[in-house]
Design a protein around this motif. Structure first.
Motif, PDB file in Angstrom:
ATOM      1  N   ALA A 189       0.848  -1.200   0.000  1.00  0.00           N
ATOM      2  CA  ALA A 189       0.000   0.000   0.000  1.00  0.00           C
ATOM      3  C   ALA A 189       0.885   1.251   0.000  1.00  0.00           C
ATOM      4  O   ALA A 189       0.626   2.219  -0.721  1.00  0.00           O
ATOM      5  CB  ALA A 189      -0.926  -0.016   1.209  1.00  0.00           C
ATOM      6  N   GLU A 190       1.951   1.220   0.810  1.00  0.00           N
ATOM      7  CA  GLU A 190       2.862   2.378   0.867  1.00  0.00           C
ATOM      8  C   GLU A 190       3.547   2.589  -0.492  1.00  0.00           C
ATOM      9  O   GLU A 190       3.703   3.705  -0.974  1.00  0.00           O
ATOM     10  CB  GLU A 190       3.946   2.150   1.931  1.00  0.00           C
ATOM     11  CG  GLU A 190       3.451   2.422   3.337  1.00  0.00           C
ATOM     12  CD  GLU A 190       4.447   1.930   4.394  1.00  0.00           C
ATOM     13  OE1 GLU A 190       4.071   1.942   5.557  1.00  0.00           O
ATOM     14  OE2 GLU A 190       5.593   1.523   4.030  1.00  0.00           O
ATOM     15  N   PHE A 191       3.926   1.449  -1.091  1.00  0.00           N
ATOM     16  CA  PHE A 191       4.607   1.481  -2.391  1.00  0.00           C
ATOM     17  C   PHE A 191       3.690   2.113  -3.445  1.00  0.00           C
ATOM     18  O   PHE A 191       4.083   3.016  -4.182  1.00  0.00           O
ATOM     19  CB  PHE A 191       4.964   0.027  -2.759  1.00  0.00           C
ATOM     20  CG  PHE A 191       5.462  -0.167  -4.143  1.00  0.00           C
ATOM     21  CD1 PHE A 191       6.795   0.042  -4.452  1.00  0.00           C
ATOM     22  CD2 PHE A 191       4.604  -0.583  -5.159  1.00  0.00           C
ATOM     23  CE1 PHE A 191       7.269  -0.149  -5.741  1.00  0.00           C
ATOM     24  CE2 PHE A 191       5.066  -0.770  -6.444  1.00  0.00           C
ATOM     25  CZ  PHE A 191       6.404  -0.551  -6.735  1.00  0.00           C
ATOM     26  N   GLN A 192       2.421   1.641  -3.475  1.00  0.00           N
ATOM     27  CA  GLN A 192       1.487   2.162  -4.479  1.00  0.00           C
ATOM     28  C   GLN A 192       1.212   3.649  -4.239  1.00  0.00           C
ATOM     29  O   GLN A 192       1.124   4.423  -5.184  1.00  0.00           O
ATOM     30  CB  GLN A 192       0.177   1.349  -4.472  1.00  0.00           C
ATOM     31  CG  GLN A 192      -0.772   1.687  -5.622  1.00  0.00           C
ATOM     32  CD  GLN A 192      -0.180   1.416  -7.021  1.00  0.00           C
ATOM     33  OE1 GLN A 192       0.392   0.368  -7.276  1.00  0.00           O
ATOM     34  NE2 GLN A 192      -0.274   2.400  -7.917  1.00  0.00           N
ATOM     35  N   SER A 193       1.134   4.052  -2.966  1.00  0.00           N
ATOM     36  CA  SER A 193       0.810   5.467  -2.750  1.00  0.00           C
ATOM     37  C   SER A 193       1.998   6.355  -3.138  1.00  0.00           C
ATOM     38  O   SER A 193       1.814   7.486  -3.590  1.00  0.00           O
ATOM     39  CB  SER A 193       0.308   5.745  -1.329  1.00  0.00           C
ATOM     40  OG  SER A 193       1.369   5.650  -0.436  1.00  0.00           O
ATOM     41  N   LYS A 194       3.191   5.810  -3.001  1.00  0.00           N
ATOM     42  CA  LYS A 194       4.382   6.541  -3.464  1.00  0.00           C
ATOM     43  C   LYS A 194       4.274   6.777  -4.983  1.00  0.00           C
ATOM     44  O   LYS A 194       4.492   7.892  -5.469  1.00  0.00           O
ATOM     45  CB  LYS A 194       5.617   5.670  -3.184  1.00  0.00           C
ATOM     46  CG  LYS A 194       6.810   6.431  -2.707  1.00  0.00           C
ATOM     47  CD  LYS A 194       7.853   5.451  -2.213  1.00  0.00           C
ATOM     48  CE  LYS A 194       9.219   6.048  -2.340  1.00  0.00           C
ATOM     49  NZ  LYS A 194      10.284   5.175  -1.949  1.00  0.00           N
ATOM     50  N   ILE A 195       3.915   5.732  -5.708  1.00  0.00           N
ATOM     51  CA  ILE A 195       3.776   5.860  -7.175  1.00  0.00           C
ATOM     52  C   ILE A 195       2.642   6.830  -7.502  1.00  0.00           C
ATOM     53  O   ILE A 195       2.803   7.720  -8.339  1.00  0.00           O
ATOM     54  CB  ILE A 195       3.526   4.474  -7.814  1.00  0.00           C
ATOM     55  CG1 ILE A 195       4.790   3.623  -7.688  1.00  0.00           C
ATOM     56  CG2 ILE A 195       3.113   4.609  -9.289  1.00  0.00           C
ATOM     57  CD1 ILE A 195       4.736   2.278  -8.341  1.00  0.00           C
ATOM     58  N   ASP A 196       1.521   6.677  -6.797  1.00  0.00           N
ATOM     59  CA  ASP A 196       0.363   7.538  -7.081  1.00  0.00           C
ATOM     60  C   ASP A 196       0.704   9.014  -6.865  1.00  0.00           C
ATOM     61  O   ASP A 196       0.189   9.893  -7.552  1.00  0.00           O
ATOM     62  CB  ASP A 196      -0.844   7.149  -6.219  1.00  0.00           C
ATOM     63  CG  ASP A 196      -1.355   5.757  -6.591  1.00  0.00           C
ATOM     64  OD1 ASP A 196      -1.019   5.282  -7.691  1.00  0.00           O
ATOM     65  OD2 ASP A 196      -2.080   5.151  -5.773  1.00  0.00           O
TER      66      ASP A 196
ATOM     67  N   ASN B 145       9.480   8.642  -7.429  1.00  0.00           N
ATOM     68  CA  ASN B 145      10.180   7.536  -8.095  1.00  0.00           C
ATOM     69  C   ASN B 145      10.462   6.404  -7.120  1.00  0.00           C
ATOM     70  O   ASN B 145      10.651   6.633  -5.925  1.00  0.00           O
ATOM     71  CB  ASN B 145      11.537   8.030  -8.625  1.00  0.00           C
ATOM     72  CG  ASN B 145      11.403   8.653  -9.996  1.00  0.00           C
ATOM     73  OD1 ASN B 145      10.332   8.621 -10.601  1.00  0.00           O
ATOM     74  ND2 ASN B 145      12.486   9.219 -10.486  1.00  0.00           N
ATOM     75  N   ILE B 146      10.551   5.213  -7.678  1.00  0.00           N
ATOM     76  CA  ILE B 146      11.022   4.062  -6.903  1.00  0.00           C
ATOM     77  C   ILE B 146      12.493   3.894  -7.264  1.00  0.00           C
ATOM     78  O   ILE B 146      12.853   3.924  -8.444  1.00  0.00           O
ATOM     79  CB  ILE B 146      10.231   2.774  -7.298  1.00  0.00           C
ATOM     80  CG1 ILE B 146       8.720   2.988  -7.136  1.00  0.00           C
ATOM     81  CG2 ILE B 146      10.742   1.553  -6.534  1.00  0.00           C
ATOM     82  CD1 ILE B 146       8.248   3.327  -5.743  1.00  0.00           C
ATOM     83  N   GLU B 147      13.341   3.751  -6.253  1.00  0.00           N
ATOM     84  CA  GLU B 147      14.774   3.599  -6.520  1.00  0.00           C
ATOM     85  C   GLU B 147      15.209   2.162  -6.227  1.00  0.00           C
ATOM     86  O   GLU B 147      14.496   1.409  -5.553  1.00  0.00           O
ATOM     87  CB  GLU B 147      15.587   4.596  -5.687  1.00  0.00           C
ATOM     88  CG  GLU B 147      15.306   6.062  -6.040  1.00  0.00           C
ATOM     89  CD  GLU B 147      15.633   6.445  -7.498  1.00  0.00           C
ATOM     90  OE1 GLU B 147      16.471   5.751  -8.132  1.00  0.00           O
ATOM     91  OE2 GLU B 147      15.040   7.417  -8.007  1.00  0.00           O
ATOM     92  N   ALA B 148      16.418   1.831  -6.730  1.00  0.00           N
ATOM     93  CA  ALA B 148      16.859   0.429  -6.681  1.00  0.00           C
ATOM     94  C   ALA B 148      16.827  -0.169  -5.265  1.00  0.00           C
ATOM     95  O   ALA B 148      16.505  -1.342  -5.088  1.00  0.00           O
ATOM     96  CB  ALA B 148      18.275   0.344  -7.244  1.00  0.00           C
ATOM     97  N   LYS B 149      17.137   0.664  -4.237  1.00  0.00           N
ATOM     98  CA  LYS B 149      17.225   0.103  -2.884  1.00  0.00           C
ATOM     99  C   LYS B 149      15.892   0.131  -2.153  1.00  0.00           C
ATOM    100  O   LYS B 149      15.774  -0.369  -1.038  1.00  0.00           O
ATOM    101  CB  LYS B 149      18.287   0.860  -2.082  1.00  0.00           C
ATOM    102  CG  LYS B 149      19.681   0.487  -2.548  1.00  0.00           C
ATOM    103  CD  LYS B 149      20.742   1.061  -1.668  1.00  0.00           C
ATOM    104  CE  LYS B 149      22.105   0.616  -2.181  1.00  0.00           C
ATOM    105  NZ  LYS B 149      23.167   1.528  -1.780  1.00  0.00           N
ATOM    106  N   ASP B 150      14.867   0.737  -2.773  1.00  0.00           N
ATOM    107  CA  ASP B 150      13.549   0.790  -2.117  1.00  0.00           C
ATOM    108  C   ASP B 150      12.883  -0.587  -2.153  1.00  0.00           C
ATOM    109  O   ASP B 150      13.143  -1.385  -3.051  1.00  0.00           O
ATOM    110  CB  ASP B 150      12.625   1.775  -2.857  1.00  0.00           C
ATOM    111  CG  ASP B 150      13.116   3.207  -2.736  1.00  0.00           C
ATOM    112  OD1 ASP B 150      13.979   3.464  -1.873  1.00  0.00           O
ATOM    113  OD2 ASP B 150      12.637   4.057  -3.517  1.00  0.00           O
TER     114      ASP B 150
ATOM    115  N   TYR C  35      15.370   3.698 -14.788  1.00  0.00           N
ATOM    116  CA  TYR C  35      14.841   3.580 -16.159  1.00  0.00           C
ATOM    117  C   TYR C  35      14.449   4.969 -16.663  1.00  0.00           C
ATOM    118  O   TYR C  35      14.823   5.371 -17.780  1.00  0.00           O
ATOM    119  CB  TYR C  35      13.630   2.633 -16.136  1.00  0.00           C
ATOM    120  CG  TYR C  35      13.108   2.172 -17.488  1.00  0.00           C
ATOM    121  CD1 TYR C  35      13.903   2.175 -18.633  1.00  0.00           C
ATOM    122  CD2 TYR C  35      11.801   1.687 -17.609  1.00  0.00           C
ATOM    123  CE1 TYR C  35      13.411   1.723 -19.859  1.00  0.00           C
ATOM    124  CE2 TYR C  35      11.303   1.231 -18.826  1.00  0.00           C
ATOM    125  CZ  TYR C  35      12.107   1.250 -19.952  1.00  0.00           C
ATOM    126  OH  TYR C  35      11.619   0.810 -21.156  1.00  0.00           O
ATOM    127  N   ALA C  36      13.739   5.725 -15.822  1.00  0.00           N
ATOM    128  CA  ALA C  36      13.288   7.062 -16.228  1.00  0.00           C
ATOM    129  C   ALA C  36      14.480   7.945 -16.583  1.00  0.00           C
ATOM    130  O   ALA C  36      14.472   8.647 -17.603  1.00  0.00           O
ATOM    131  CB  ALA C  36      12.471   7.691 -15.101  1.00  0.00           C
TER     132      ALA C  36
END
Ligand code: FAQ
Length: 317
Positions: A10-17, A21-26, A149-150
């Protein structure tokens, strides 16, 4: 454990929303990691195999200026492949595995590179149409949720836009040239038009990854939306060249505010993706030969790196 994962997801999705960005160590769900390895590596392989149809024309370019430009373009593509392999490696896959997947024929790469480049005009059509389609899809990837990637895509897109313009300029020169040159340009457009539309992938209803990719902001537009955008952008460019798009059903639809276009041969697309394209065998053969011939370079680089490491260890002790 399950509750813990749900909370993390849920935390991951809200970060994206919220556009972060999601980083390699996240922390990331396993499926997100695998999806990115799949897409980034397919993209990298496309750049590497994509060097081959144009690479064939470097020695046959019609002038020094054209040769230098084409050489620079093909080098850029090699560079794009390398940035993308590096981005994939941040997700825990090794370069050796990625190479093995490509060379063994297990990995996918873009269908478009399994078609032959038979005349110089194909260098124009590839730049104009193939790079044009690639940019349309890749501009949105500069805002994709996975940071490495971005960031790779920002640089890649700058170079791709130069590639598209150099291709269009070749088409412009040919289409304003002699009758034979005009015919070459039209013939190249005839051969590359439909494969370029296929680059965007299957129809939305058959695209297995789109729904999830949109949720994770890997895709901001669907395959069909981008394909339509490409047709709408390219038709006026063909008109300016005085060339005819090889589609009798192509027609402006004022109600939709878009061009209607004919049916894509999806059976051909499936055949090419399954490794039965006109040049599929040749592309993999060439790639494997290049890999084998380059073994001494890799070995020499490794031996040099080991020596340097030994030297710095000695100096430190
Ligand atoms: N060819 O569910 P979707 C370039 C596969 S770079 C082969 O829609 P997704 C630069 C797809 O992988 C060109 N396979 O999949 C240049 C999946 O298979 P899987 C490459 C294709 O990922 C220019 C299955 O079909 N660009 O041109 C193709 O959501 C000039 C289901 O499809 C990129 O890679 C295809 N055309 O959407 C270099 C951009 N289309 O893995 C040299 C990044 C689909 O389940 C000279 N990639 N498939 O076995 C993307 O944006 C996406 O991966 C799509 C496909 C849009 C390509």
């Amino acid at each position: 454990m399950e509750l813990y994962n749900e909370k993390l997801e849920a935390e991951f999705q809200s970060k994206i929303d919220s556009g972060q960005n999601i980083e390699a160590k996240d922390w990331m769900p396993e499926k997100y990691r695998k999806t990115h390895i799949r897409q980034i590596s397919q993209h990298a392989h496309s750049e590497i195999i994509g060097m081959l149809p144009e690479g064939n024309w470097i020695t046959r370019a019609p002038s020094l200026k054209r040769k230098i430009t084409l050489l620079a373009k093909v080098q850029d593509e090699g560079g794009h492949g390398l940035y993308l392999y590096s981005a994939a490696e941040t997700l825990g896959i090794s370069r050796a595995e990625l190479n093995e997947q490509l060379n063994s024929g297990r990995a996918k790469y873009s269908s478009i590179f399994n078609y032959p480049a038979v005349t110089w005009a194909d260098m124009g059509a590839v730049g104009w149409l193939v790079d044009g389609a690639a940019i349309m899809n890749q501009v949105m990837l500069t805002r994709t949720s996975y940071g490495p990637y971005a960031r790779a895509m920002v640089r890649i897109c700058k170079e791709e836009s130069f590639h598209q313009r150099q291709g269009y300029e070749i088409m412009l020169t040919l289409s304003k040239g002699t009758e034979v040159q005009k015919r070459m340009a039209q013939d190249a457009l005839n051969r590359w038009w439909w494969p370029s539309l296929m680059m965007f992938g299957p129809r939305d209803e058959e695209s297995v990854h789109t729904e999830q990719a949109m949720k994770w902001k890997i895709k901001l537009k669907s395959n069909d939306e981008l394909r339509q955008q490409f047709v709408d952008q390219t038709v006026p460019q063909a008109e300016l060249l005085g060339l005819t798009i090889p589609d009798p059903k192509l027609k402006w639809n004022a109600e939709r505010g878009h061009y209607d276009f004919g049916d894509i041969d999806w059976e051909e697309f499936k055949r090419v993706v399954a490794g039965k394209g006109p040049c599929s065998y040749e592309r993999l053969k060439t790639r494997n030969e290049a890999w084998d011939k380059g073994a001494w370079v890799r070995e020499a680089a490794m031996a040099f790196a080991e020596k340097q490491q030994e030297k710095s260890l000695k100096e430190a002790s």
